[in-house]
Scaffold this motif. Structure first.
Motif, PDB file in Angstrom:
ATOM      1  N   LYS A 254       0.792  -1.283   0.045  1.00 53.45           N
ATOM      2  CA  LYS A 254      -0.020   0.082  -0.027  1.00 53.45           C
ATOM      3  C   LYS A 254       1.028   1.281   0.010  1.00 53.45           C
ATOM      4  O   LYS A 254       0.560   2.283  -0.615  1.00 53.45           O
ATOM      5  CB  LYS A 254      -1.178  -0.207   1.138  1.00 53.45           C
ATOM      6  CG  LYS A 254      -2.144  -1.084   1.169  1.00 53.45           C
ATOM      7  CD  LYS A 254      -3.078  -0.901   2.165  1.00 53.45           C
ATOM      8  CE  LYS A 254      -4.148  -1.894   1.885  1.00 53.45           C
ATOM      9  NZ  LYS A 254      -5.225  -1.892   3.104  1.00 53.45           N
TER      10      LYS A 254
ATOM     11  N   LYS B 296       0.902   4.369  -2.896  1.00 49.61           N
ATOM     12  CA  LYS B 296       1.257   5.688  -2.861  1.00 49.61           C
ATOM     13  C   LYS B 296       2.328   6.373  -3.414  1.00 49.61           C
ATOM     14  O   LYS B 296       2.516   7.356  -3.873  1.00 49.61           O
ATOM     15  CB  LYS B 296       1.003   6.026  -1.186  1.00 49.61           C
ATOM     16  CG  LYS B 296      -0.364   5.611  -0.595  1.00 49.61           C
ATOM     17  CD  LYS B 296      -0.257   6.269   0.962  1.00 49.61           C
ATOM     18  CE  LYS B 296       0.328   5.112   2.000  1.00 49.61           C
ATOM     19  NZ  LYS B 296       0.152   5.539   3.250  1.00 49.61           N
TER      20      LYS B 296
ATOM     21  N   ASP C  37      -4.412   6.781   1.578  1.00 52.99           N
ATOM     22  CA  ASP C  37      -4.427   5.472   0.977  1.00 52.99           C
ATOM     23  C   ASP C  37      -5.726   5.284   0.004  1.00 52.99           C
ATOM     24  O   ASP C  37      -5.473   4.786  -1.046  1.00 52.99           O
ATOM     25  CB  ASP C  37      -4.887   4.511   1.780  1.00 52.99           C
ATOM     26  CG  ASP C  37      -3.318   3.944   2.814  1.00 52.99           C
ATOM     27  OD1 ASP C  37      -2.322   3.786   2.268  1.00 52.99           O
ATOM     28  OD2 ASP C  37      -3.316   4.171   4.059  1.00 52.99           O
TER      29      ASP C  37
ATOM     30  N   GLU D 121       1.707  -3.164   7.166  1.00 52.37           N
ATOM     31  CA  GLU D 121       0.188  -2.331   7.454  1.00 52.37           C
ATOM     32  C   GLU D 121      -0.089  -2.623   8.956  1.00 52.37           C
ATOM     33  O   GLU D 121      -0.884  -1.840   9.578  1.00 52.37           O
ATOM     34  CB  GLU D 121      -0.679  -3.189   6.717  1.00 52.37           C
ATOM     35  CG  GLU D 121      -2.156  -2.504   6.819  1.00 52.37           C
ATOM     36  CD  GLU D 121      -3.134  -3.010   5.836  1.00 52.37           C
ATOM     37  OE1 GLU D 121      -4.070  -2.567   5.549  1.00 52.37           O
ATOM     38  OE2 GLU D 121      -2.817  -4.061   4.917  1.00 52.37           O
TER      39      GLU D 121
END
Length: 588
Positions: A355, A359, A408, A536
């Motif tokens: 993730k 970005k 996100d 995460e």
């Protein structure tokens, strides 16, 4: 008895015969037991009662309630309706409400018997709800209890104090890792473990910890800030200030079983000044691996968010020379992926958080610092402004203008299939002005999706990742070739993604290949869930901490660890809904 159903008399002969039926008379003569004796009556008398079945029908239920209470008013109708809905299963998917009703019933029963509220039996779902509510606001929990019922904040704190999530020593010590190993042994798990770390800001503040007997909140060790007498306090504080050693950041280390519903476990909180060197992070990684080797902990991955020093530390761990290595080699395409295999641990793969990589890819295209070039096409800020104006675009204004680079949601919407569809014309061909945009979004999206997609096979993950890997290498070769030919017009520093971004993206492809191979060769009996690897869990830990206290110091974060542990377990149960409401920024 066969009732005629119709007669000219007041009742038919069959019904009149009931007056002299001895069995019926004997039944009617039985005295109804008092309420205090009802609990001694076998349950099957109630379970087999036909009335219970008939009361499922709304009309009969209302009639029954009227018979029971001739003074029924509108208020009682609510309870009749509620009972009817409950019997028909309307609240099956509301376990928290069911748990509340159970507690209210228990309290009412105890009140009738003039007993206290001790030893109430809480359902797990309702208990989790109260824990989360108390975590966010003790005042809200108190208000809830005053008007309804529930655990006191003291009871919740007692649960936390007995929790295994509490960190008595925030350093990366053997006991913290051994505690995680004991948990694995208790459930009989001997599979792969995901390790991860991340850094976040702290409020600079020193506090005395009575539990640890030292001043905490500095970058000094516990021994250096130990307090033995009251006079030591100003001496230690002055020493910390003179060395400018008040911690401004904290690094968390987490271990997690990479399977659904397993909560992450905090094994270390390390205060620092935000300028960690690669060597210091490597030393911490090595210390963790030493503990894992001694305990037989099969760490399969070390994840981070792609920060420069963390990436370099992972690379050094990846390059450690061991007697055996997990390797994927194909010379014709110049592919040589490998990672070390540690004795008593197994292969260890470095993994960048997918993730965060998404970005990073989003920010690289949006920054405007580079004109990313694909042959005759480019991708830049102006392309996203045009996509934003498309009627079918899933992007919001805040995804383009005044962009939060850590959002996100913005990255997700940018790389989603609907945004790709906006680059096509009515004949499903790529519009000439969006060729570069389509290619970039597809390639980076495929790479990230090879980790995050939950509906594809391991082989498909490798295909997706390697497609992106080969494209990125060919793209760089193309830009290098043009730069040599036309140095005054094009260069790698202006027309290609940053070297760190390229390293992160290519390492993602390498990691998924090695992760699949490691699972196949060492952990074939365990499912591969690549989206749990990365960092995460660290993000969720810090996010939960900031929901409780937006600006915390080290001592406050340490106190929040058991709170966050309870909070995470409650949310992992999937029985508790906690969906974030849309903010103003979410509007188009």
């Amino acid at each position: 008895m066969n009732c005629a159903g119709y007669t000219d008399k007041s009742a038919c002969n069959e019904c009149l015969s009931l007056k002299v039926d001895k069995n019926l008379q004997n039944r009617i003569a039985i005295v109804k037991p008092p309420k205090s004796k009802l609990k001694h009556i076998p349950k099957h008398y109630f379970e087999n009662d036909p009335l219970k079945k008939y009361l499922k029908y709304v009309d009969l239920n209302i009639v029954w309630s009227l018979i029971k209470d001739n003074n029924s008013d509108t208020a009682s109708d609510v309870w009749v309706t509620l009972a009817n809905k409950g019997i028909n299963g309307a609240f099956k998917e509301k376990p928290v409400f069911t748990g509340l009703c159970e507690i209210m019933t228990q309290v009412a029963s105890k009140k009738e018997k003039n007993k206290g509220k001790q030893n109430l039996k809480y359902s797990e779902e309702f208990k989790n709800f109260l824990i989360v509510l108390g975590t966010f606001s003790p005042h809200a929990l108190n208000l809830f209890r005053q008007n309804l019922e529930g655990l006191t904040i003291q009871n919740i704190r007692r649960l936390r104090s007995n929790s295994e999530d509490i960190l008595t020593d925030p350093t990366l010590c053997f006991e913290n890792v051994a505690r995680f190993k004991r948990f694995l042994d208790s459930i009989g798990y001997d599979g792969p473990i995901a390790a991860m770390s991340d850094n976040t800001k702290l409020k600079p503040r020193l506090r005395y910890s009575s539990q640890m007997g030292c001043i905490i909140g500095s970058t000094f060790s516990v021994n250096e800030t130990s307090i033995k007498t009251y006079n030591d306090i100003p001496l230690v504080i002055n020493k910390i200030k003179e060395n400018n050693s008040i911690a401004k950041y904290v690094r968390v280390y987490i271990l997690q079983v990479p399977l659904p519903k397993f909560p992450p476990v905090i094994i270390a909180l390390l205060p620092n000044n935000g300028s960690d060197k690669t060597e210091s992070i490597v030393n911490i990684h090595k210390l963790l691996l030493d503990f894992a080797q001694e305990l037989g902990l099969h760490i399969i991955s070390i994840g981070s968010d792609g920060a420069q020093v963390e990436f370099n530390a992972q690379t050094q761990i990846q390059q450690i020379k061991t007697s055996d290595r997990l390797r994927f080699n194909y010379t014709p395409y110049n592919i040589d992926f490998s990672c070390p295999i540690f004795p008593n641990i197994g292969p260890i793969v470095r993994i960048q958080d997918p993730k965060h990589a998404k970005k990073t890819g989003h920010n690289a295209a949006m920054s405007g610092a580079r004109a990313l070039t694909f042959g005759h096409s480019t991708i830049g800020f102006n392309h996203f402004t045009k996509l934003l104006s498309h009627l079918q675009s899933p992007m919001y204004k805040s995804d383009v203008y005044k962009l939060d680079r850590q959002d996100d949601g913005a990255a997700y919407r940018t790389f989603c299939p609907k945004n790709l569809a906006c680059c096509l014309d009515s004949n499903n061909k790529i519009k000439s002005e969006f060729k570069g945009t389509f290619i970039y979004l597809f390639i980076i999206g495929e790479l990230v999706d090879s980790y995050l997609n939950r509906n594809i096979s391991p082989l498909e993950r490798i295909r997706m990742a390697m497609t992106s890997y080969f494209f990125l290498r060919i793209w760089r070769f193309h830009i290098n070739t043009l730069a040599r030919k036309y140095p005054e017009f094009i260069s790698v520093s202006q027309n290609f993604i940053a070297s760190q971004t390229f390293a992160i993206m290519t390492s993602l492809a390498e990691s998924i290949v090695l992760l699949v191979k490691a699972h196949r060769d060492y952990y074939s009996q365990y499912p591969l869930i690549p989206w749990i690897h990365g960092s995460e869990a660290c993000e969720h830990f810090f996010g939960a901490a900031r929901q409780i206290n937006a600006d915390f110091d080290f001592a406050e974060l340490l106190e929040m660890v058991p709170k966050i542990g309870h909070y995470t377990k409650a949310l992992n149960s999937k029985e508790l809904s906690f969906n974030k409401e849309k903010s103003v920024r979410d509007g188009k």
